[in-house]
Design an enzyme around this catalytic site. Structure first.
Site, PDB file in Angstrom:
ATOM      1  N   GLU A 272     -65.861 -39.186 -45.662  1.00  0.00           N
ATOM      2  CA  GLU A 272     -66.732 -39.049 -46.832  1.00  0.00           C
ATOM      3  C   GLU A 272     -65.907 -39.116 -48.099  1.00  0.00           C
ATOM      4  OE1 GLU A 272     -70.206 -36.010 -45.200  1.00  0.00           O
ATOM      5  OE2 GLU A 272     -68.558 -35.254 -46.420  1.00  0.00           O
ATOM      6  N   LYS A 274     -64.508 -37.726 -51.356  1.00  0.00           N
ATOM      7  CA  LYS A 274     -64.227 -36.371 -51.844  1.00  0.00           C
ATOM      8  C   LYS A 274     -64.491 -36.368 -53.347  1.00  0.00           C
ATOM      9  CE  LYS A 274     -60.961 -32.566 -51.734  1.00  0.00           C
ATOM     10  NZ  LYS A 274     -61.445 -32.034 -53.006  1.00  0.00           N
ATOM     11  N   ARG A 279     -68.918 -27.555 -55.970  1.00  0.00           N
ATOM     12  CA  ARG A 279     -69.467 -27.422 -54.624  1.00  0.00           C
ATOM     13  C   ARG A 279     -70.598 -26.405 -54.657  1.00  0.00           C
ATOM     14  NH1 ARG A 279     -65.916 -26.955 -49.090  1.00  0.00           N
ATOM     15  NH2 ARG A 279     -67.651 -26.939 -47.599  1.00  0.00           N
ATOM     16  N   ARG A 294     -69.494 -22.132 -54.918  1.00  0.00           N
ATOM     17  CA  ARG A 294     -68.616 -21.694 -53.832  1.00  0.00           C
ATOM     18  C   ARG A 294     -68.164 -20.250 -54.030  1.00  0.00           C
ATOM     19  NH1 ARG A 294     -63.334 -25.289 -53.787  1.00  0.00           N
ATOM     20  NH2 ARG A 294     -62.494 -23.589 -52.549  1.00  0.00           N
ATOM     21  N   GLU A 324     -72.248 -31.523 -53.401  1.00  0.00           N
ATOM     22  CA  GLU A 324     -71.307 -31.530 -54.520  1.00  0.00           C
ATOM     23  C   GLU A 324     -72.051 -32.030 -55.751  1.00  0.00           C
ATOM     24  OE1 GLU A 324     -67.029 -30.942 -55.541  1.00  0.00           O
ATOM     25  OE2 GLU A 324     -68.185 -30.562 -53.712  1.00  0.00           O
ATOM     26  N   PHE A 367     -74.113 -33.372 -48.385  1.00  0.00           N
ATOM     27  CA  PHE A 367     -73.253 -33.757 -47.261  1.00  0.00           C
ATOM     28  C   PHE A 367     -73.362 -32.864 -46.027  1.00  0.00           C
ATOM     29  CE2 PHE A 367     -70.596 -31.150 -50.078  1.00  0.00           C
ATOM     30  CZ  PHE A 367     -70.082 -30.199 -49.197  1.00  0.00           C
ATOM     31  N   ARG A 472     -60.551 -22.044 -43.488  1.00  0.00           N
ATOM     32  CA  ARG A 472     -59.933 -23.354 -43.709  1.00  0.00           C
ATOM     33  C   ARG A 472     -59.616 -23.904 -42.323  1.00  0.00           C
ATOM     34  NH1 ARG A 472     -58.166 -25.529 -48.337  1.00  0.00           N
ATOM     35  NH2 ARG A 472     -58.214 -23.519 -49.419  1.00  0.00           N
ATOM     36  N   LYS A 478     -58.529 -33.182 -45.824  1.00  0.00           N
ATOM     37  CA  LYS A 478     -58.747 -33.860 -47.101  1.00  0.00           C
ATOM     38  C   LYS A 478     -57.522 -34.694 -47.429  1.00  0.00           C
ATOM     39  CE  LYS A 478     -57.327 -29.657 -49.568  1.00  0.00           C
ATOM     40  NZ  LYS A 478     -57.722 -28.636 -50.563  1.00  0.00           N
TER      41      LYS A 478
END
Length: 618
Positions: A272, A274, A279, A294, A324, A367, A472, A478
């Site tokens: 996707e 970025k 976010r 976020r 986003e 997303f 994470r 990413k």
């Protein structure tokens, strides 16, 4: 329960640096509170131990500055403000200054009201509700009332709670383990169950109540709730596109054997764009739609255009969607996004919303789908979640999603406008641009498309994995151009000189360590515009804990995205590393210290940098 009893526990916890000892002390405290007081006091105690009176998802803060707290100390004790400031400067802690002032108080309270845990908690929650003319004075009067009835020890921790600096060395992990130890068997599974419940509620107080009263079954029943936002799942940095594709491509044999899942894209990864935006999670329950960042802040009022786009182009009435929000310049002839710093103005402004929405319109790039029609989808695979997502997006919203055979980022430029007249020219909702890839070539082409379109890079995702909030994870990566910025916490700053002497700048920067502390990695000397310097000063001045000369020590609450030339080994900073020529990219209004980059990541970037240099020199 007397507040002084809790303050004694604070003192014992602060006195030890051993994590296991902190956990034991807190576990004993939680058990004692649950066994010997009214049931409702346990969640209050757990929340206070974290230095809070509100859950993370509640849109409220105590909202009293250190200067306001210092005035309250003076009013409660009769000690001159100058003396309080002297103690504060010498000790570096306004809480210590409060303890000294109470011990040395000029005026005595003749009819003290008992200072209980409940009274402190409820008063501080009430303080946060004051608004309008005279509200600051009312806040100081209420805090002064607490300090007037407090012992020196109790006063120390009342003020520390007000200023947001408990100095206990207690993070979420310690509280999690203490709860698991107190009410479960403290196995790894027990700690994981408590953590899962915390991730799904963002309220350790609710989790404490459930685990104390119901044990493991109470935690198993915890699930997503509308209008109670969860922390996002975060991705790790990829070493390279090839590595990410090789490591994350779904192995069909492994998936079928271990998860009994059939994938439409076995052996592939999802890639996707970025986006460099805000976010957000969009919650809808019937006609009520809310937008959260976020950091779990409710920004619905600042983004009515996003609400309109969601209402018009998502064909469902009950859902949690992740997206986003990307800002654009309406005067520009292309779709190049504005900087995050420009977009962040929309979060900071709560007045003239319609005007700023038109001057900085956003596209909502959807997303992920986390819940639909009362059903949590967190344990579903990414591919399953996206299939459900596609069924509820309008045709125009999905037209921007990329197929595996198309890589021109500019080939799908249709804009989905919302029906609201007020925002018709500036709002859109699209499926995030993405493609399936099985080879490095496909992934690399799509990465170049993302950069050409003005975006940060790409996300590479394993389609067979669930959504894990607050973590994470290794199954999402990413990729951005190196050296990519670091999100770092501001720990200290210096008053500027000359015409900028009224502003704080030259911040010291720190990353997170494995034990939840901070380690400095450098100091920024340049990179602020005058406007940014003013914004930075307004943001950090209320966080000052201590001042020595022109240098101020700050409560760690502000995160900066920092660019730099390289990472060097250094004994100057306690991390062991130093950033060469760090400069400001943006103030991360959407990021809190718990989401800053880790020392492990700094080390990994240094190692990758060294490897790149050695390969270049060959």
């Amino acid at each position: 329960m007397k507040y002084s009893e809790l303050a004694e526990v604070y003192t014992d916890v602060a006195a030890t640096s051993a994590t296991t000892q902190k956990e034991t002390l807190l576990a004993d405290c939680f058990l004692d509170v649950y066994d010997n007081t009214e049931t409702s006091l346990l969640p209050v105690t757990v929340r206070l131990v974290r230095g809070r009176v509100f859950a993370r998802w509640e849109a409220a803060e105590i909202g009293v500055s250190t200067a306001g707290a210092a005035d309250a100390i003076s009013k409660a004790t009769g000690v001159e403000s100058e003396q309080i400031e002297t103690w504060w400067r010498e000790e570096g802690d306004l809480g210590d200054a409060a303890a000294y002032a109470v011990d040395d108080r000029v005026q005595q309270t003749l009819t003290a009201t008992p200072l209980t845990v409940t009274r402190v908690y409820e008063t501080l929650r009430e303080v946060a509700s004051y608004e309008g003319s005279g509200s600051q004075q009312k806040q100081r009067d209420e805090i002064a009332g607490l300090i007037s009835d407090a012992s020196p020890l109790a006063a120390r921790y009342i003020v520390r709670t007000v200023t947001g600096s408990m100095r206990l060395g207690v993070g979420e992990g310690i509280v999690r383990n203490a709860l698991a130890s107190a009410f479960l068997d403290m196995s790894d599974d027990a700690a994981d169950a408590v953590q899962r419940a915390i991730d799904l509620t963002n309220d350790v107080a609710v989790v404490a109540q459930r685990v104390a009263e119901q044990g493991q079954p109470g935690l198993d029943d915890v699930d997503l709730e509308l209008f109670r936002p969860i922390k996002p799942m975060l991705a790790k940095q990829a070493e390279s596109i090839q590595t990410a594709v090789d490591e994350l491509a779904a192995d069909p044999k492994h998936i079928e054997r271990n998860h009994n899942i059939e994938l439409s894209h076995s052996g592939a990864v999802l890639i996707e764009f970025k986006y460099d935006g805000i976010r957000a999670k969009i919650h809808r329950d019937g006609d009520d739609i809310r937008v959260y960042t976020r950091r779990l802040s409710d920004v619905t009022e600042q983004f009515p255009d996003v609400v309109s786009a969601a209402r018009d182009h998502i064909d469902a009435k009950h859902y949690i969607i992740e997206a986003e929000l990307v800002g654009y310049d309406p005067q520009s002839n292309d779709d190049t996004p504005v900087t995050f710093q420009t977009l962040a103005q929309r979060i900071q402004r709560t007045d003239n919303v319609a005007t700023i929405a038109k001057s900085i319109p956003v596209t909502t790039y959807v997303f992920d789908l986390l819940a639909l029609n009362g059903e949590s989808l967190l344990t579903d695979t990414l591919e399953m979640r996206l299939e459900r997502l596609n069924t509820i997006l309008s045709t125009k919203a999905t037209s921007d999603s990329k197929s595996a055979s198309t890589h021109n980022a500019h080939s799908s430029t249709s804009v989905t406008t919302v029906s609201s007249d007020q925002y018709q020219s500036s709002s859109s909702l699209r499926r995030a641009q993405c493609t399936w890839a099985t080879t490095q070539t496909t992934a690399a082409e799509f990465y170049e498309d993302a950069l050409a379109a003005g975006h940060e890079g790409v996300m590479i995702k394993n389609p067979a994995r669930p959504y894990q909030p607050g973590s994470r994870v290794g199954y999402q990566r990413k990729i951005k151009p190196t050296m990519e910025p670091l999100d770092l916490v501001v720990t200290r700053a210096k008053w500027s000189e000359g015409r900028k002497s009224d502003f704080l700048g030259r911040p010291y920067l720190a990353c997170r360590t494995a034990d939840g502390n901070l380690a400095e990695v450098g100091r920024m000397h340049t990179g602020f515009t005058d406007d940014q310097l003013e914004t930075f000063t307004n943001r950090v001045e209320p966080l000052i804990e201590n001042v020595e000369g022109r240098e101020a020590t700050l409560t760690p609450a502000v995160v900066l995205a920092v660019e730099y030339e390289e990472i060097q080994i250094s004994s100057t900073y306690d991390s062991g590393y130093a950033l060469r020529f760090p400069r400001l990219k943006q103030i991360r209004h959407d990021c809190d210290p718990s989401q800053a980059d880790s020392l492990e990541r700094v080390e990994r970037l240094y190692e990758q940098q060294s490897l790149d240099e050695s390969q270049t020199s060959v």
